[in-house]
Design an enzyme around this catalytic site. Structure first.
Site, PDB file in Angstrom:
ATOM      1  N   CYS A 161       6.425  -1.968   7.491  1.00 51.59           N
ATOM      2  CA  CYS A 161       5.466  -2.777   6.732  1.00 51.59           C
ATOM      3  C   CYS A 161       6.192  -3.787   5.852  1.00 51.59           C
ATOM      4  O   CYS A 161       6.699  -3.438   4.779  1.00 51.59           O
ATOM      5  CB  CYS A 161       4.591  -1.850   5.891  1.00 51.59           C
ATOM      6  SG  CYS A 161       3.476  -2.764   4.822  1.00 51.59           S
TER       7      CYS A 161
ATOM      8  N   CYS B 190       4.787  -4.314   2.350  1.00 50.71           N
ATOM      9  CA  CYS B 190       5.062  -3.219   1.406  1.00 50.71           C
ATOM     10  C   CYS B 190       6.512  -3.276   0.928  1.00 50.71           C
ATOM     11  O   CYS B 190       6.801  -3.089  -0.247  1.00 50.71           O
ATOM     12  CB  CYS B 190       4.854  -1.856   2.060  1.00 50.71           C
ATOM     13  SG  CYS B 190       3.327  -1.679   2.944  1.00 50.71           S
ATOM     14  N   ASP B 191       7.437  -3.497   1.840  1.00 51.29           N
ATOM     15  CA  ASP B 191       8.855  -3.281   1.533  1.00 51.29           C
ATOM     16  C   ASP B 191       9.711  -4.539   1.481  1.00 51.29           C
ATOM     17  O   ASP B 191      10.853  -4.475   1.010  1.00 51.29           O
ATOM     18  CB  ASP B 191       9.459  -2.315   2.577  1.00 51.29           C
ATOM     19  CG  ASP B 191       8.747  -0.968   2.554  1.00 51.29           C
ATOM     20  OD1 ASP B 191       8.265  -0.577   1.473  1.00 51.29           O
ATOM     21  OD2 ASP B 191       8.669  -0.316   3.603  1.00 51.29           O
TER      22      ASP B 191
END
Ligand code: NDP
Length: 329
Positions: free
Chosen positions: A155, A158-159
């Site tokens: 993701c 997200c990261d």
């Protein structure tokens, strides 16, 4: 709205109010809370069925890990994925759908009423809509698991922000890989896309955007054969699939964007699945069990769009209405 710090899942947990459990018997239980599940909830509740959505561990589904959604009709300037899902959830709740953020661990479709089990509760219902969606496909190489959370991610939104000014590798040749790579250029010093073919599957407009980005470098006909590092990802080993030649690419992160697999583990031997594990449908949204319907990416590996998932959710809810009306009379 999508956090620049990338914590989309955390943000969702904060913004989604937990709904109190009120009872265990419902007319309809919808398993899954992506566009298909929420839309089914809206339609079932509007048709005056007592409806429960069991949302699982990631309420909102895959769209909570997306940035801007430009192709969902009704939003002239686009909408952030998490915002779209929060809005759908609120709409379902406003229509009267009960939503519980609990994960289904087993189902019993052998007798009616159907039984749906979570770790803490056993629910009963007259009809079920399965809308559990799909999850990112794993690469299946050594190191993928070892470096999970330490440089290997599924993701980008997200990261990505964890890898500022580092070289980043993205694997895949579809829209996800190209979208993620483009997004990651905001953070990485350079983004390498590794693709096993010499042409991309991604849509032309997204390809053009990525290929003209000076921070993106393509590696055609290549696969990642190994991931190396001490505590975190430090090197990604590429193999040229034509020559077999190996190259070491120094990189701090590896984003896997190679498609998805249906979330049907709990339905094995409960409803009929195809050879890839997707739910098999007959006559639109009907599964092999009368009274059990399916909607969205859990059966649809062809279109896999938020809008088509929402459409299937609507269709499943209408089919549930017909089924419950027929079985009542
Ligand atoms: P896709 O299935 O479209 O693409 C997967 C890619 O990963 C392919 O290029 C495939 O290669 C490659 N791949 C698969 N398995 C492996 C493996 N084991 N090793 C290396 N490479 C592998 O998945 P996406 O997630 O990209 O897209 C799914 C759907 O969602 C599509 O319909 C897409 O259009 C849509 N989507 C739309 C977006 C948007 O409109 N904003 C954003 C993201 C997705 P190969 O080509 O050789 O098969």
């Amino acid at each position: 709205m999508m956090a620049a710090d990338g914590g989309s899942t955390v943000m969702i947990e904060k913004e989604f109010p937990k709904t109190e459990k009120r009872k265990t018997k419902y007319d309809v239980i919808i398993i899954g809370a992506g566009p298909a599940g929420y839309t089914a909830g809206i339609y079932c509740s509007r048709a005056r069925y007592d409806t429960l959505i069991l949302s699982g561990v990631l309420p909102g589904g895959q769209l909570v890990n997306t940035t801007e959604v430009e192709n969902y009709p009704g939003f002239e300037n686009g909408i952030m994925g998490p915002d779209l899902m929060i809005t759908m959830r609120k709409q379902a709740e406003r229509m009267g759908t009960t939503i519980i953020d609990d994960e289904v661990i087993d189902v019993d479709f052998r007798h009616k009423p159907f039984k749906i089990l979570t770790a803490s509760e056993e629910y009963e219902c007259k009809a079920v809509i399965i809308a559990t969606g799909a999850s990112p496909r794993k690469l299946g190489i050594v190191g993928e698991q070892t470096f999970g959370g330490r440089g290997v991610s599924y993701c980008a939104t997200c990261d990505g922000p964890f890898f500022r000014n580092q070289e980043i590798v993205v694997i895949g040749g579809g829209d996800s890989a190209i979208e993620e790579a483009t997004f990651l250029t905001k953070f990485g010093s350079k983004v390498h896309i590794i693709h096993r073919k010499d042409t991309l599957r991604a849509s032309k407009v997204m390809q053009e955007r990525a290929l003209s980005n000076p921070k993106i470098q393509m590696h055609w006909n290549s696969v990642v054969s190994d991931i190396q590092g001490d505590q975190k990802v430090q090197n990604v080993i590429l193999s040229d699939i034509k020559s077999g030649q190996k190259t070491t690419l120094p990189a701090g992160a590896l984003f896997v964007a190679i498609g998805h697999e249906p979330n049907t583990k709990i339905f094995v031997d409960r409803v009929e699945l195809d050879e890839q594990g997707y739910i098999k449908l007959q006559d639109h949204t009907k599964t092999s069990i009368t009274g059990v319907f399916a909607a969205g990416d859990v059966h649809d590996h062809r279109y896999r769009q938020a809008i088509t998932a929402a459409g299937f959710g609507c269709m499943a809810a209408i089919d549930v209405d017909r089924y419950l009306t027929e079985t009542k009379s």
